[in-house]
Design an enzyme around this catalytic site. Sequence first.
Site, PDB file in Angstrom:
ATOM      1  N   GLY A  40     -30.620   2.304  12.525  1.00  0.00           N
ATOM      2  CA  GLY A  40     -30.638   1.158  11.616  1.00  0.00           C
ATOM      3  C   GLY A  40     -30.544   1.540  10.147  1.00  0.00           C
ATOM      4  O   GLY A  40     -30.228   0.696   9.304  1.00  0.00           O
ATOM      5  N   SER A  41     -30.803   2.809   9.816  1.00  0.00           N
ATOM      6  CA  SER A  41     -30.691   3.243   8.423  1.00  0.00           C
ATOM      7  C   SER A  41     -29.274   3.714   8.100  1.00  0.00           C
ATOM      8  O   SER A  41     -28.815   3.572   6.961  1.00  0.00           O
ATOM      9  CB  SER A  41     -31.677   4.379   8.134  1.00  0.00           C
ATOM     10  OG  SER A  41     -32.997   3.884   8.186  1.00  0.00           O
ATOM     11  N   SER A  81     -33.764   6.896   5.318  1.00  0.00           N
ATOM     12  CA  SER A  81     -34.545   6.733   6.540  1.00  0.00           C
ATOM     13  C   SER A  81     -35.564   5.653   6.232  1.00  0.00           C
ATOM     14  O   SER A  81     -36.440   5.869   5.382  1.00  0.00           O
ATOM     15  CB  SER A  81     -35.259   8.039   6.914  1.00  0.00           C
ATOM     16  OG  SER A  81     -36.265   7.756   7.863  1.00  0.00           O
ATOM     17  N   SER A  83     -38.178   4.560   7.767  1.00  0.00           N
ATOM     18  CA  SER A  83     -39.566   5.032   7.930  1.00  0.00           C
ATOM     19  C   SER A  83     -39.845   6.215   7.016  1.00  0.00           C
ATOM     20  O   SER A  83     -40.978   6.452   6.630  1.00  0.00           O
ATOM     21  CB  SER A  83     -39.795   5.466   9.388  1.00  0.00           C
ATOM     22  OG  SER A  83     -38.929   6.554   9.686  1.00  0.00           O
ATOM     23  N   THR A  86     -37.591  10.331   9.915  1.00  0.00           N
ATOM     24  CA  THR A  86     -36.600  10.672  10.947  1.00  0.00           C
ATOM     25  C   THR A  86     -36.164  12.127  10.787  1.00  0.00           C
ATOM     26  O   THR A  86     -35.672  12.529   9.725  1.00  0.00           O
ATOM     27  CB  THR A  86     -35.410   9.700  10.844  1.00  0.00           C
ATOM     28  OG1 THR A  86     -35.925   8.404  11.173  1.00  0.00           O
ATOM     29  CG2 THR A  86     -34.291  10.052  11.799  1.00  0.00           C
ATOM     30  N   ARG A 133     -33.810  -1.801  11.370  1.00  0.00           N
ATOM     31  CA  ARG A 133     -32.538  -2.548  11.483  1.00  0.00           C
ATOM     32  C   ARG A 133     -32.586  -3.906  10.797  1.00  0.00           C
ATOM     33  O   ARG A 133     -31.555  -4.541  10.605  1.00  0.00           O
ATOM     34  CB  ARG A 133     -32.133  -2.704  12.959  1.00  0.00           C
ATOM     35  CG  ARG A 133     -33.139  -3.433  13.807  1.00  0.00           C
ATOM     36  CD  ARG A 133     -32.869  -3.204  15.283  1.00  0.00           C
ATOM     37  NE  ARG A 133     -33.873  -3.831  16.131  1.00  0.00           N
ATOM     38  CZ  ARG A 133     -35.081  -3.345  16.353  1.00  0.00           C
ATOM     39  NH1 ARG A 133     -35.458  -2.216  15.785  1.00  0.00           N
ATOM     40  NH2 ARG A 133     -35.930  -3.965  17.147  1.00  0.00           N
ATOM     41  N   GLU A 214     -30.827  -2.656  20.861  1.00  0.00           N
ATOM     42  CA  GLU A 214     -32.240  -2.606  20.455  1.00  0.00           C
ATOM     43  C   GLU A 214     -32.935  -3.964  20.570  1.00  0.00           C
ATOM     44  O   GLU A 214     -34.084  -4.034  20.965  1.00  0.00           O
ATOM     45  CB  GLU A 214     -32.370  -2.072  19.028  1.00  0.00           C
ATOM     46  CG  GLU A 214     -32.005  -0.598  18.927  1.00  0.00           C
ATOM     47  CD  GLU A 214     -32.192  -0.036  17.528  1.00  0.00           C
ATOM     48  OE1 GLU A 214     -33.309  -0.071  17.013  1.00  0.00           O
ATOM     49  OE2 GLU A 214     -31.198   0.438  16.941  1.00  0.00           O
ATOM     50  N   HIS A 230      -4.524   3.845  23.692  1.00  0.00           N
ATOM     51  CA  HIS A 230      -3.962   5.098  24.176  1.00  0.00           C
ATOM     52  C   HIS A 230      -4.793   5.684  25.311  1.00  0.00           C
ATOM     53  O   HIS A 230      -4.559   6.809  25.719  1.00  0.00           O
ATOM     54  CB  HIS A 230      -3.826   6.078  23.004  1.00  0.00           C
ATOM     55  CG  HIS A 230      -2.926   5.536  21.925  1.00  0.00           C
ATOM     56  ND1 HIS A 230      -1.555   5.717  21.927  1.00  0.00           N
ATOM     57  CD2 HIS A 230      -3.194   4.743  20.860  1.00  0.00           C
ATOM     58  CE1 HIS A 230      -1.027   5.082  20.888  1.00  0.00           C
ATOM     59  NE2 HIS A 230      -2.001   4.482  20.222  1.00  0.00           N
ATOM     60  N   LYS A 324     -39.644   9.392  20.408  1.00  0.00           N
ATOM     61  CA  LYS A 324     -40.071  10.001  19.139  1.00  0.00           C
ATOM     62  C   LYS A 324     -41.446  10.656  19.291  1.00  0.00           C
ATOM     63  O   LYS A 324     -41.695  11.729  18.750  1.00  0.00           O
ATOM     64  CB  LYS A 324     -40.086   8.949  18.013  1.00  0.00           C
ATOM     65  CG  LYS A 324     -38.676   8.572  17.522  1.00  0.00           C
ATOM     66  CD  LYS A 324     -38.696   7.597  16.339  1.00  0.00           C
ATOM     67  CE  LYS A 324     -37.275   7.256  15.901  1.00  0.00           C
ATOM     68  NZ  LYS A 324     -37.200   6.281  14.801  1.00  0.00           N
TER      69      LYS A 324
HETATM   70  O1  PA5 Z   1     -33.592   0.352  14.461  1.00  0.00           O
HETATM   71  C1  PA5 Z   1     -34.340   1.311  14.653  1.00  0.00           C
HETATM   72  O2  PA5 Z   1     -35.569   1.211  14.700  1.00  0.00           O
HETATM   73  C2  PA5 Z   1     -33.752   2.700  14.811  1.00  0.00           C
HETATM   74  O3  PA5 Z   1     -32.372   2.649  15.023  1.00  0.00           O
HETATM   75  C3  PA5 Z   1     -34.100   3.542  13.565  1.00  0.00           C
HETATM   76  O4  PA5 Z   1     -33.424   3.046  12.448  1.00  0.00           O
HETATM   77  C4  PA5 Z   1     -33.753   5.008  13.808  1.00  0.00           C
HETATM   78  O5  PA5 Z   1     -34.507   5.521  14.874  1.00  0.00           O
HETATM   79  C5  PA5 Z   1     -34.012   5.857  12.575  1.00  0.00           C
HETATM   80  O6  PA5 Z   1     -35.271   5.595  12.021  1.00  0.00           O
HETATM   81  P1  PA5 Z   1     -35.379   5.330  10.455  1.00  0.00           P
HETATM   82  O7  PA5 Z   1     -34.490   4.174  10.171  1.00  0.00           O
HETATM   83  O8  PA5 Z   1     -36.813   5.053  10.207  1.00  0.00           O
HETATM   84  O9  PA5 Z   1     -34.904   6.602   9.817  1.00  0.00           O
END
Ligand code: PA5
Length: 329
Positions: A40-41, A81, A83, A86, A133, A214, A230, A324
Amino acid sequence: MEKMLTLIRTLPSQIEEALKTELPKIPDNIKRVFFSGMGGSAIAGDIVRSLLLDSGVEVDVIRDYTLPPYVDRDSLLIAISYSGNTEETISVFEEAIKRKIPSVSISSGGKLKEISQDAGVPHIEVKGGLPPRTALGYLFTYSLRLLAPLEGVSTLIEYVRGLPEFLLSLQKELEDEESEARELADRFYLRIPVIYSSSRLFPVAFRWKTQINENAKAFVHVAVFPEMNHNEISGIKNPEEKVEMLWLVFLRDEEDHPRIKLRMKLTADILRDSVMGLTFVDSKGRNPIERIFHLIYLGDYVSYYLSKYYNEDPIAIPRIDILKERLKK
Ligand code: PA5
């Protein structure tokens, strides 16, 4: 009000807020931009890359542990990131600091913030407590605004100023009982969605995939034109009883190459009888940013409605959390 729906609704206000925040300045001589991020980042970097494809600036997104050797001191590394914890993103960021690559980090806190402070690297703090996300409005707007001095970016930032209002009017449409988003979720339910787009729009198709994965905990496949012409076009045949479960979506944009437009139409004609069904989805908006975000917002709502069909909590991502945790041991 369902929490995920409330969060999806914050996209316009996130953009508005992120347009006002004061940001660090990047060095003048930047020739290439690299984003480091996952999930999501990372999507914020994907969208910026797509928007700058026609500019003179090379942009790439690193979804891995290592910083390629060609990233030099004329490059800018933006580590994102949500959080801040990551491990892949941190690993690339630490390497960039070691190699003295101009860098900026974006997170809601975590290790990324700590490392930035220790190394004297500019850090942008995003509001905390969100599933990553759902923070796209912040992450995208900060990323683009950081690049304001680069060729072509100021026009894009002007477009972003009109985006909150555009998204607010879309919200109404997407939440309507008869919306395209609800209809697509209905088509996808108990079927396998397959999302196609041009490579320029790949970040959008990929966002549909990751949001459906997700939020709805559902399997979805994504591929790009013209490459799928292709290979994959042959594969949508066997095993027949599984292929009959596919629902194809062709994401289209007015700026797609004319041959891609033709290829999508011809491909749909060829595949129509092998699959459960297919839908063409056209982007709409007054400029490339509105068109990209129209499709992204539509996909976000589709994934939310699909989560309801499957009776899944769209916020929880237990498998990602378990993985994780296990990786930490
Ligand atoms: O949507 C989510 O929770 C994940 O795809 C996270 O974005 C991914 O695991 C990476 O974590 P972060 O966005 O905290 O770096």
